[in-house]
Motif scaffolding. Structure first.
Motif, mmCIF file in Angstrom:
data_model
loop_
_atom_site.group_PDB
_atom_site.id
_atom_site.type_symbol
_atom_site.label_atom_id
_atom_site.label_comp_id
_atom_site.label_asym_id
_atom_site.label_seq_id
_atom_site.Cartn_x
_atom_site.Cartn_y
_atom_site.Cartn_z
ATOM 1 N N GLY A 142 0.864 -1.095 0.035
ATOM 2 C CA GLY A 142 0.027 -0.012 -0.022
ATOM 3 C C GLY A 142 0.761 1.161 0.003
ATOM 4 O O GLY A 142 1.901 1.320 -0.492
ATOM 5 N N THR A 143 0.168 2.466 0.573
ATOM 6 C CA THR A 143 0.876 3.509 0.485
ATOM 7 C C THR A 143 1.339 3.814 1.895
ATOM 8 O O THR A 143 0.816 3.985 2.957
ATOM 9 C CB THR A 143 -0.100 4.774 0.205
ATOM 10 N N LEU A 144 2.761 4.165 1.945
ATOM 11 C CA LEU A 144 3.530 4.420 2.944
ATOM 12 C C LEU A 144 3.090 5.860 3.824
ATOM 13 O O LEU A 144 3.187 6.936 3.078
ATOM 14 C CB LEU A 144 4.855 4.492 3.026
ATOM 15 N N SER A 145 2.781 6.047 4.951
ATOM 16 C CA SER A 145 2.296 7.427 5.582
ATOM 17 C C SER A 145 3.727 7.558 6.232
ATOM 18 O O SER A 145 4.048 6.767 7.486
ATOM 19 C CB SER A 145 1.135 7.322 6.521
ATOM 20 N N THR A 146 4.563 8.363 6.030
ATOM 21 C CA THR A 146 5.886 8.736 7.001
ATOM 22 C C THR A 146 5.476 9.348 8.169
ATOM 23 O O THR A 146 6.146 9.073 9.128
ATOM 24 C CB THR A 146 6.794 9.665 6.276
ATOM 25 N N ARG A 147 4.637 10.069 8.431
ATOM 26 C CA ARG A 147 3.964 10.711 9.647
ATOM 27 C C ARG A 147 3.634 9.608 10.688
ATOM 28 O O ARG A 147 3.964 9.873 11.861
ATOM 29 C CB ARG A 147 2.913 11.684 9.311
ATOM 30 N N HIS A 148 2.805 8.527 10.203
ATOM 31 C CA HIS A 148 2.621 7.677 11.046
ATOM 32 C C HIS A 148 3.205 6.193 11.022
ATOM 33 O O HIS A 148 2.951 5.125 11.685
ATOM 34 C CB HIS A 148 1.046 7.294 10.745
ATOM 35 N N GLN A 149 4.330 6.265 10.076
ATOM 36 C CA GLN A 149 5.061 4.950 10.066
ATOM 37 C C GLN A 149 4.371 3.842 9.605
ATOM 38 O O GLN A 149 4.580 2.583 10.300
ATOM 39 C CB GLN A 149 6.076 4.900 11.358
ATOM 40 N N ALA A 150 3.458 3.981 8.944
ATOM 41 C CA ALA A 150 2.384 2.850 8.447
ATOM 42 C C ALA A 150 1.999 2.780 7.164
ATOM 43 O O ALA A 150 2.169 3.863 6.471
ATOM 44 C CB ALA A 150 1.306 2.930 9.343
ATOM 45 N N ILE A 151 1.503 1.654 6.698
ATOM 46 C CA ILE A 151 1.177 1.541 5.259
ATOM 47 C C ILE A 151 -0.483 1.411 5.271
ATOM 48 O O ILE A 151 -1.088 0.588 6.057
ATOM 49 C CB ILE A 151 1.474 0.356 4.624
ATOM 50 N N TYR A 152 -1.081 2.326 4.462
ATOM 51 C CA TYR A 152 -2.478 2.536 4.280
ATOM 52 C C TYR A 152 -2.877 2.226 3.074
ATOM 53 O O TYR A 152 -2.070 2.236 2.019
ATOM 54 C CB TYR A 152 -3.120 3.584 5.014
ATOM 55 N N SER A 154 -5.822 1.182 -0.314
ATOM 56 C CA SER A 154 -6.944 0.335 -0.997
ATOM 57 C C SER A 154 -6.232 -1.042 -0.968
ATOM 58 O O SER A 154 -6.705 -2.083 -1.004
ATOM 59 C CB SER A 154 -7.501 0.676 -2.232
ATOM 60 N N ARG A 155 -4.879 -0.848 -1.455
ATOM 61 C CA ARG A 155 -4.020 -2.149 -1.490
ATOM 62 C C ARG A 155 -3.924 -2.978 -0.069
ATOM 63 O O ARG A 155 -3.954 -4.158 -0.103
ATOM 64 C CB ARG A 155 -2.799 -1.724 -1.811
ATOM 65 N N ALA A 156 -3.773 -2.001 0.908
ATOM 66 C CA ALA A 156 -3.627 -2.718 2.114
ATOM 67 C C ALA A 156 -5.044 -3.262 2.656
ATOM 68 O O ALA A 156 -4.861 -4.638 3.164
ATOM 69 C CB ALA A 156 -3.078 -1.984 3.233
ATOM 70 N N ILE A 157 -5.992 -2.886 2.281
ATOM 71 C CA ILE A 157 -7.390 -3.333 2.694
ATOM 72 C C ILE A 157 -7.411 -4.639 1.790
ATOM 73 O O ILE A 157 -8.018 -5.626 2.637
ATOM 74 C CB ILE A 157 -8.286 -2.524 2.187
ATOM 75 N N ARG A 158 -7.167 -4.594 0.779
ATOM 76 C CA ARG A 158 -7.395 -5.769 -0.333
ATOM 77 C C ARG A 158 -6.605 -6.880 0.362
ATOM 78 O O ARG A 158 -6.746 -8.145 0.413
ATOM 79 C CB ARG A 158 -7.082 -5.292 -1.675
ATOM 80 N N THR A 182 -10.962 6.407 15.441
ATOM 81 C CA THR A 182 -9.357 7.215 15.479
ATOM 82 C C THR A 182 -9.527 8.469 14.572
ATOM 83 O O THR A 182 -10.614 8.700 13.960
ATOM 84 C CB THR A 182 -8.535 6.203 14.649
ATOM 85 N N SER A 183 -8.394 9.252 14.824
ATOM 86 C CA SER A 183 -8.504 10.549 13.860
ATOM 87 C C SER A 183 -8.009 10.345 12.281
ATOM 88 O O SER A 183 -8.026 11.191 11.773
ATOM 89 C CB SER A 183 -7.647 11.379 14.753
ATOM 90 N N ILE A 184 -7.585 9.114 12.097
ATOM 91 C CA ILE A 184 -7.015 8.741 10.828
ATOM 92 C C ILE A 184 -7.918 8.086 10.120
ATOM 93 O O ILE A 184 -8.211 6.647 10.286
ATOM 94 C CB ILE A 184 -5.532 8.183 10.935
ATOM 95 N N GLU A 185 -8.582 8.489 9.054
ATOM 96 C CA GLU A 185 -9.577 7.765 8.149
ATOM 97 C C GLU A 185 -8.931 6.525 7.550
ATOM 98 O O GLU A 185 -9.517 5.393 7.937
ATOM 99 C CB GLU A 185 -9.902 8.593 7.140
ATOM 100 N N GLU A 186 -7.978 6.681 7.150
ATOM 101 C CA GLU A 186 -7.142 5.529 6.600
ATOM 102 C C GLU A 186 -6.989 4.235 7.448
ATOM 103 O O GLU A 186 -7.014 2.910 7.095
ATOM 104 C CB GLU A 186 -6.026 5.747 5.685
ATOM 105 N N GLU A 187 -6.458 4.839 8.494
ATOM 106 C CA GLU A 187 -6.362 3.661 9.692
ATOM 107 C C GLU A 187 -7.660 2.929 10.129
ATOM 108 O O GLU A 187 -7.610 1.848 10.192
ATOM 109 C CB GLU A 187 -5.556 4.301 11.014
ATOM 110 N N GLY A 188 -8.586 3.750 10.295
ATOM 111 C CA GLY A 188 -9.938 3.189 10.600
ATOM 112 C C GLY A 188 -10.472 2.167 9.808
ATOM 113 O O GLY A 188 -11.071 0.973 10.079
ATOM 114 N N LEU A 189 -10.492 2.525 8.335
ATOM 115 C CA LEU A 189 -10.772 1.568 7.384
ATOM 116 C C LEU A 189 -10.189 0.296 7.373
ATOM 117 O O LEU A 189 -10.711 -0.865 7.212
ATOM 118 C CB LEU A 189 -10.822 2.396 6.077
#
Length: 255
Positions: A142-152, A154-158, A182-189
């Motif tokens: 998926g897409t790396l969020s450098t601010r949250h050190q995490a990958i979010y 549609s690819r991660a969800i699949r 959560t305050s982060i939409e991508e994280e919640g999904l």
């Protein structure tokens, strides 16, 4: 009583009663009406309350957003104890999902079980577990969020939909009657999908997370099996968790 103590007393009262009037503030904090009003102004500026005629009510929506480094330093002692206890619940050979919560990173650090398979969207957790030759790590795409050190994304969800695991350990920004949020939409999904892929859902959260609701809902409380925290849960939340048959485990940060 110091101002911070007075403000905390008001917030605690609102956690139990939803509304508070000036007279009650004067009584519980032993202050004048002018001081009580100033305290409410301060709490409103902090977005913790909404002032109304004669008093205040609890602000239901929280807007706190912190980057990974800031979150890692917040309540670090409590997070360490909570994370370590959660790690003790993992059995040899368990298949796990670990989200990108800073508290969950402590669980990865203290994991003592062997031959586990871990699915995660956290690059920091993947790095921690890469030191263990007996643990297999599947890092979501998926897409790396450098601010949250995490990958979010549609690819991660699949990707997460292809897995089924024994246990899922997740953190949360808020736990309220509305559920986890959560305050982060991508994280919640993404975390919503993680929960659906697990036989048992373990939420690890320090005591500051209770009675808070954020922009993005993650799940209802009936999706949660265990909540691990560092202090006694507020009475109203304990009653709600009991109603949803959620086991609450308190691991004090100071012994």
């Amino acid at each position: 009583m110091l101002q911070d103590e007075r403000l905390e007393a008001i917030v605690q009262y609102l956690n139990e009663h939803e509304r508070i009037d000036i007279e009650t503030i004067c009584k519980i904090n032993n202050v004048s009406k002018d001081t009580a009003r100033r305290d409410l102004i301060n709490l409103e500026e902090m977005r913790k309350i909404i002032r109304i005629r004669g008093g205040a009510k609890k602000a239901l929506l929280s807007n706190e957003v912190h980057n990974y480094g800031e979150r890692m330093n917040m309540a670090s002692e409590a997070k360490g104890k909570i994370g370590k206890f959660a790690a003790s619940l993992i059995n040899n050979g368990d298949h796990l999902i670990l989200d990108a919560s800073t508290t969950v990173q402590f669980s990865a650090k203290y994991l003592t079980s062997q031959k586990n398979t871990v699915v995660t969207n956290s690059i920091n957790i993947a790095s921690v577990l890469s030191q263990r030759e007996d643990i297999k790590v599947n890092l979501l795409g998926g897409t790396l969020s450098t601010r949250h050190q995490a990958i979010y994304g549609s690819r991660a969800i699949r990707d997460i939909q292809d897995y089924k695991v024994n246990k899922c350990i997740i953190g949360t920004c808020g736990i309220s009657a509305e559920g986890l949020s959560t305050s982060i939409e991508e994280e919640g999904l993404l975390v919503h999908e993680m929960i659906k892929r697990s036989d048992q859902v373990i939420v690890i959260a320090d005591s500051t997370k209770f009675n808070k609701t954020f922009f993005q809902k993650v799940c209802d409380l009936n999706s949660v099996d265990i909540v691990i925290t560092d202090k006694e849960v507020p009475k109203n939340m304990q009653e709600i968790l009991n109603k949803h048959v959620v086991e609450v485990i308190v691991v004090p940060s100071h012994e």
